[in-house]
Scaffold this active site. Structure first.
Site, PDB file in Angstrom:
ATOM      1  N   HIS A   5      -3.579  -5.496   1.171  1.00 40.40           N
ATOM      2  CA  HIS A   5      -2.906  -5.681   2.462  1.00 40.40           C
ATOM      3  C   HIS A   5      -2.894  -7.144   2.887  1.00 40.40           C
ATOM      4  O   HIS A   5      -3.861  -7.613   3.502  1.00 40.40           O
ATOM      5  CB  HIS A   5      -3.651  -4.891   3.543  1.00 40.40           C
ATOM      6  CG  HIS A   5      -3.405  -3.428   3.516  1.00 40.40           C
ATOM      7  ND1 HIS A   5      -2.355  -2.840   4.183  1.00 40.40           N
ATOM      8  CD2 HIS A   5      -4.076  -2.419   2.914  1.00 40.40           C
ATOM      9  CE1 HIS A   5      -2.383  -1.523   3.995  1.00 40.40           C
ATOM     10  NE2 HIS A   5      -3.415  -1.241   3.222  1.00 40.40           N
ATOM     11  N   CYS A  46       0.826  -1.208   0.000  1.00 36.47           N
ATOM     12  CA  CYS A  46       0.000   0.000   0.000  1.00 36.47           C
ATOM     13  C   CYS A  46       0.867   1.267   0.000  1.00 36.47           C
ATOM     14  O   CYS A  46       1.478   1.567  -1.001  1.00 36.47           O
ATOM     15  CB  CYS A  46      -0.983  -0.029   1.172  1.00 36.47           C
ATOM     16  SG  CYS A  46      -2.351   1.123   0.964  1.00 36.47           S
ATOM     17  N   GLU A 102      -1.259  -8.480   5.318  1.00 35.05           N
ATOM     18  CA  GLU A 102      -1.202  -8.631   6.785  1.00 35.05           C
ATOM     19  C   GLU A 102      -2.586  -8.520   7.412  1.00 35.05           C
ATOM     20  O   GLU A 102      -2.790  -8.898   8.556  1.00 35.05           O
ATOM     21  CB  GLU A 102      -0.240  -7.598   7.379  1.00 35.05           C
ATOM     22  CG  GLU A 102      -0.777  -6.179   7.543  1.00 35.05           C
ATOM     23  CD  GLU A 102      -0.846  -5.368   6.251  1.00 35.05           C
ATOM     24  OE1 GLU A 102      -0.601  -5.931   5.161  1.00 35.05           O
ATOM     25  OE2 GLU A 102      -1.154  -4.158   6.338  1.00 35.05           O
TER      26      GLU A 102
END
Lengths: 761, 275, 174
Positions: B222, B92, B224
């Site tokens: 993303h 990002c 994570e």
């Protein structure tokens, strides 16, 4: 000129909100004409916003004690016990505020500053902030002031994402409602929550150790300017026109993010060294309030030197430097000998002066044994007053007079389920909120289990490695508010509790924000009293942990929410409830799962459709008979829902609120997997608006027939309402409503109205 | 290389995904440490095996997302380490920094040859949070250490950005496809340039691009935030939705890894292969 | 009817200008300007009624200009930079425009739908560089382009030419 005339002139000239009587009281305290700084300081401290002078006597009705409460109302945020993990006890820190008036005139900045202020309240208890909710009330976007209301809504949402997303605090939803009563005065309530290790809670006063050794006051953050000057008094005065904006603050999420990281580093450093300290955020009243309160609550005095305060505008008068509400600042009380190391963390390690010109940490004051608040500027003493007076506050007993709304019900109630459901799903109140949420980052920090809209409450897993989940929801229904202010308070608690319970979490604490008109008006003050009594009554009944009430641990009162013509907003008590589920993997969402499963109705439907979405959107009447609050029943129903969740038999759960059982069913279907669409067929053949549309509190639970059959001694409030099908529709044997044909409209309705301005029919 | 690979997470002023990114690395069996933007010496001395630039709003996206952070001194080190072949991942805002540093696509050393411009959606501007579906380019699976274990399935991940549209100049349009690593598609794997399958108007439906060598990957979604199965929305369709239901039924929901873990596990696997 | 442009500035210090300026000072201390201001630049395409139309739009939509935080003026009436202590300073404007831009498209759609009598609107950012006296205009102009156009990590900052157009509107107040 007599002292009285001098005071009158000062009030006029300085646009103070205090009354002459209050000014005279201040003059009596200091024994002379108060200095400009003293006038502004006390103007803030005695404002409605800070002193709760109108509301304090009523707020005593709220239950604030329970065995789980660590810090109740009074400090910047409330704290309750949450979970033990890995040898540490973790506590939940919560705060709830309004930023209504600023958001009306500067939507983007007002909403942003609202988040900025509330997260500071949680940070300054030593917590990491792990969520925020926004409870938004806007004017009718399709009404007479529609264009203005739409622009404010756009701006507020922009302010929320620009600040909250950048700060890195996940947005945990909240709600968005529209009502013409907010045309001239929107409501922007913000809830923030975080977690702190129990042994590392920070308090907002200088510690007792400061009686023994020299403590100093470090000011950290943005350089002081004049932008927020007068903000606290601004929030407490009638909103006359749009020229009063000097008071709105400028928020800076970038500086705040770096500052938060630096703060955590500093607090850990101090704890690791075993050093006692005090820490408080700067809000209303700026430096003057933070320095005097840190000292006063620690029974010490302080001497502040304004020449040491970093400023971004030269030659500001002392009262502006002292009382300006520049954002992104904190005050820290530490022993003098450690101060150089603390300054180094802010100024060198985190390079605050480079990242924001003029920002950083500076020692600006020293604590003193003599209990006086003294301020020096350019070699002159610009304030000198005993500290005890600063925090003493004032209380008013306001008059109140009942002004109930007569109950008027509509003459006829036609019932065409497919048409009615369609109308409700496409109304601004029944349309999907996903266009709003799509701007918010709900997943930063990687702790989010249920995002807004997926379950009745957002669920996060805040402590890595620990299975305890936190569920949170905020509610308040203006349509009930305008019909019955007591029930508005009771149902605000009731609905937030139901939302949390529907996910399988047990409520452990609540916060409130009480939004009303001018408390000096007897009918408004009655509405306020009613709302507080309603909240108190519901909290007394809905404590689900043992026999204790649900404690209100933090909150805020916002008065003077009204238009220039004097019309107050609908009574708007807004409540947030926080719940804990020991194993988050057991929490339930609202999406229908398995065809053939039963839909169990929890809570009989009653003929009480006043203020319902059906009345408003389908027959154009607000009605009068709103749902009663049945505390004991609510409590039993909640216990049943929690037991089902604990037993693992509920596959999906949704509470019944706006739009009644039929809208709840449609929302459960719409939440189903796009590659495994589900619907519900109701057993009832009756075309009865009470059964289908009544907003009597209750739940729908999806469970298998075997699970249902295995429940022994079924409580009376249970019945089978229908079953899950693999057709994407809501139906009975006599009617059906296909959801696919309205799905796109339902999902994009708010986007088209608010953001695309597609309103010309 | 260290016995347990060390992955450095760089914290810029305004980063906000550094902690969960570090957890994802640790939970993939590697070591991880967060380095502040001005800890250049500490970073160099610790000799990391790989680097992650996490998500967030470095310098609050002022001027242009990633533009200011790309000029921080600590990026000198990341730049030269990447040139030496060390794996670098930008997520990002990290991807925006890599693009503004010229590290991807990196055809001409140090030259900025791409942009991550503001989302282009009809009737909408600003930030967009939503779950998207991705597939991994075949070549990228072979050469990119972050993608070795991603497989041929459809990967659901969340995006959350205001400036995530990959842009290339006219003369490089052909060449851009060779840098494709991740592409937006629908839940069945079919690409489309229409919203919401392509959520931001990205050229060639690009969700992530890499350099020619494959060691530097810039991705907008993303991973994570989808490391664990419990982070997936209840409505996720397809294979991962089925797997989610399965982990719920089997009582292993809290500890089952999700689609985002593939990126970190790929790196761990890559290091095992090197050793 | 021609296009009519306005510029909008924040009443409080512009954070993006502040960050850009401190970045310039740090990485290009030799060529960095002495002053940098940032403005929103809105170009209204062919308004039917001329300036009245534009004034009407601006006062109607607080998304474009909120008078509580911003001031605006027509581009040709905008003469003096805010902080102009040195009358002999050289000022250069550079305009940065996204080649594809949702904001412009969306406002075009809204204004057309609401019969605002314009063909469309184009949003840009206008950066105003100020250099202390003693620099030639050409020299200043070259510096501005160098500082603006970002072609490498160590070259330029304000615009990425891959996705943005850069132009220097005619000097207004030299």
């Amino acid at each position: 000129m007599s002292l009285s005339d001098e005071l009158k002139e000062a009030i006029r000239h300085r646009s103070l909100a205090m009354t002459l009587e209050e000014a005279e009281k201040l003059a009596g305290y200091v024994g002379r004409m108060p200095t400009p700084l003293e006038l502004h300081l006390f103007d803030t401290m005695w404002s409605e916003h800070c002193s709760y002078k109108s509301s304090r006597s009523v707020l005593k009705l709220l239950p604030t004690h329970a065995s789980s409460v660590v810090v109740g109302p009074g400090e910047d945020a409330g704290i309750v016990k949450f979970a033990d993990h890995d040898g540490f006890s973790w506590d939940l820190v919560v705060a709830h505020e309004s930023h209504n008036h600023p958001s009306q005139v500067l939507p983007v900045e007002g909403a942003a500053t609202g988040i900025g202020g509330i997260v500071r309240d949680v940070y300054c208890m030593g917590a990491r902030v792990t969520g925020s909710l926004d409870l938004l009330r806007f004017g009718d976007p399709l009404g007479n002031s529609g264009e203005k209301s739409r622009a404010i809504c756009r701006g507020v949402v922009e302010g929320i994402w620009k600040y909250g997303n950048a700060l890195g605090v996940p947005n945990l939803g909240g709600d968005t409602r529209f009502h013409e009563g907010y045309d001239d005065n929107c409501l922007v309530n913000v809830v923030s929550l975080g977690f702190v290790r129990h042994d590392r809670i920070v308090h907002s006063f200088v510690p007792a150790e400061a009686h023994e050794e020299q403590y100093v006051l470090i000011l950290v953050g943005k350089p002081t300017d004049d932008t927020g000057f007068g903000g606290a008094t601004f929030a407490s005065a009638d909103l006359k026109d749009e020229s009063e904006k000097g008071a709105v603050q400028v928020a800076d999420p970038f500086l705040k993010r770096v500052l938060s990281e630096a703060n955590l580093n500093v607090l850990d450093f101090l704890f690791d060294r075993g050093i006692k300290f005090g820490f408080k955020d700067l809000g209303a009243g700026g430096i003057a309030c933070v320095t005097s309160e840190l000292a006063a609550h620690g029974n010490l005095g302080i001497e502040v030197n304004l020449d040491l305060v970093p400023v971004s505008i030269p030659d500001l008068p002392s009262e502006v430097i002292a009382c300006a509400e520049t954002q992104e600042r904190y005050g820290l009380a530490v022993p003098e000998w450690i101060s150089a190391e603390v300054l180094e963390i802010y100024n060198e390690k985190y390079e605050m002066p480079r990242l924001f010109p003029g920002a950083g940490a500076t020692v600006i004051g020293t604590f003193t044994g003599e209990p006086f608040y003294r301020v020096l500027h350019r070699g002159k003493e610009v304030a000198n007053t005993p500290v005890e007076y600063i925090t003493e506050g004032i209380v008013y007993d306001r008059n109140w007079e009942p002004s109930p709304v007569p109950v008027i019900e509509p003459d006829s109630r036609p019932c065409h389920p497919p048409l009615d459901l369609k109308r409700m799903l496409l109304s601004v109140d029944g349309a999907s909120r996903s266009p709003v949420w799509s701007y918010y980052d709900s997943e930063v920090q990687g702790i989010t289990h249920f995002r807004p809209g997926e379950a009745d409450a957002c669920v996060i897993v805040p402590i890595p490695g620990c299975r305890a989940g936190l569920a949170v929801s905020g509610d308040g229904n203006p349509w009930i508010g305008e019909l019955d202010p007591f029930l508005a308070g009771a149902h605000a608690v009731g609905e937030a509790v139901r939302n949390v319970v529907a996910t399988g979490a047990t409520p452990i604490a609540a916060t409130d924000c009480l939004n009303y008109g001018n408390p000096e008006k007897a009918d408004v003050f009655w509405q306020f009293r009613q709302g507080v009594e309603g909240i108190a009554a519901a909290c007394m009944e809905l404590g689900l942990e043992g026999e204790e009430p649900l404690p209100i641990v933090s909150g805020n009162v916002s008065f003077y929410n009204q238009s220039s013509k004097g019309g107050a907003v609908p009574p708007s008590p807004i409540v947030a409830v926080f719940g804990r589920i020991d194993d988050f993997t057991k929490s339930t969402d609202i999406s229908l799962k398995e065809p053939g499963n039963l839909i169990i109705l929890v809570g009989d439907r009653k003929d009480e459709l006043g203020g319902s979405l059906y009345y408003r959107t389908c027959i154009g009447h607000r009605g009068g008979r709103v749902p009663a609050f049945r505390g004991k029943l609510e409590r039993e129903m909640a216990r049943f829902v929690l037991a089902c969740c604990e037993a693992g038999i509920s596959r999906s759960v949704h509470d019944i609120s706006d739009g009644g059982m039929i809208l709840a069913a449609a929302e459960m279907a719409i939440a189903s997997r796009p590659d495994a669409r589900r619907g519900i067929v109701f057993d009832t053949e009756m075309l009865d608006p009470v059964i289908l549309y009544s907003e009597t509190p209750g739940y729908l639970i999806e469970m298998s027939r075997e699970s249902w059959d295995a429940i022994e001694n079924k409580p009376e409030f249970l019945s089978v309402a229908g079953r899950v099908t693999d057709e994407f529709r809501i139906a009975s044997s006599r009617w059906k409503m296909d959801l696919l044909e309205i799905l796109e409209d339902h999902t994009s309705r708010l986007d088209r109205i608010i953001w695309r301005e597609e309103v010309t029919e | 290389m260290k016995s347990v690979p060390l992955v450095a997470v760089i914290q810029f002023p305004g980063s906000n995904c550094e902690y969960e990114t570090k957890r994802g690395i640790l939970n993939s069996g590697m070591d991880s440490c967060i380095y502040r933007w001005n800890q250049c010496r500490e970073l160099r001395d610790s000799q990391p095996d790989a680097y992650v630039l996490p998500g967030g709003f470095s310098f609050q996206d002022r001027v242009r997302a990633g533009a200011v952070a790309a000029k921080e001194r600590i990026m000198d080190l990341v730049f030269s380490e990447a040139a030496g072949g060390k794996p670098v991942l930008g997520i990002c805002n990290g991807a925006q920094i890599l693009v503004e540093s010229g590290m991807v696509p990196g055809w001409e050393r140090g030259r900025i040859e791409s942009a991550l411009a503001a989302n282009h959606i009809s009737g909408r501007s600003g930030y967009l949070s939503r779950w998207v579906f991705l597939h991994v380019a075949a070549k990228a699976q072979q050469i990119c250490p972050w993608l070795g274990k991603t497989g041929n399935g459809i990967i659901p991940l969340p995006i959350a950005h205001a400036e995530g549209r990959f842009v290339f100049s006219e003369e490089n349009r052909e060449r851009a496809s060779s840098s494709a690593a991740l592409k937006y598609c629908d839940e069945k794997g079919i690409e489309s340039s229409d919203y919401p399958v392509n959520p931001n108007g990205s050229f060639l439906n690009l969700a992530g691009i890499m350099n020619d060598r494959g060691n530097v990957l810039a991705m907008m979604p993303h991973p994570e935030r989808a490391f664990w199965m419990w982070q997936l929305p209840p409505w996720i369709p397809g294979e991962w939705g089925d797997r989610r239901d399965q982990s719920l039924r089997s009582g292993s929901h809290a500890d089952t890894k999700g689609p985002g873990s593939l990126f970190f596990m790929s790196l761990a696997d890559h290091f095992r292969g090197e050793r | 009817m021609g296009n009519i442009s306005i510029i909008v500035r924040l009443k409080s210090p512009d954070p993006a200008a502040m960050t850009a300026m401190s970045t310039f000072r740090r990485i290009y201390p030799e060529t960095c300007p002495d002053s940098l201001e940032r403005y929103d630049y809105w170009c209204f395409l062919n308004p039917c009624l001329g300036r009245e139309t534009v004034s009407g739009i601006v006062s109607r939509y607080h998304d474009i200009v909120n008078p509580n935080k911003q001031t605006w003026s027509f581009i040709d009436e905008f003469s003096k930079p805010v902080d102009r202590s040195d009358d002999r300073m050289v000022w250069i404007d550079v305009r940065v425009t996204d080649r594809v831009d949702s904001v412009s498209e969306n406002w075009t759609a809204i204004l057309r739908r609401n019969r605002c009598e314009v063909e469309g609107v184009l949003c840009s950012v206008l950066w105003r560089f100020g250099f202390a006296s003693g620099i030639s205009f050409d020299n200043a102009r070259n510096r501005v382009l160098d500082l603006t156009v970002s072609t490498r990590r160590d070259h330029g900052l304000l615009a990425n030419p891959v996705s943005q157009k850069i132009d220097l509107p005619a000097p207004l107040l030299i």
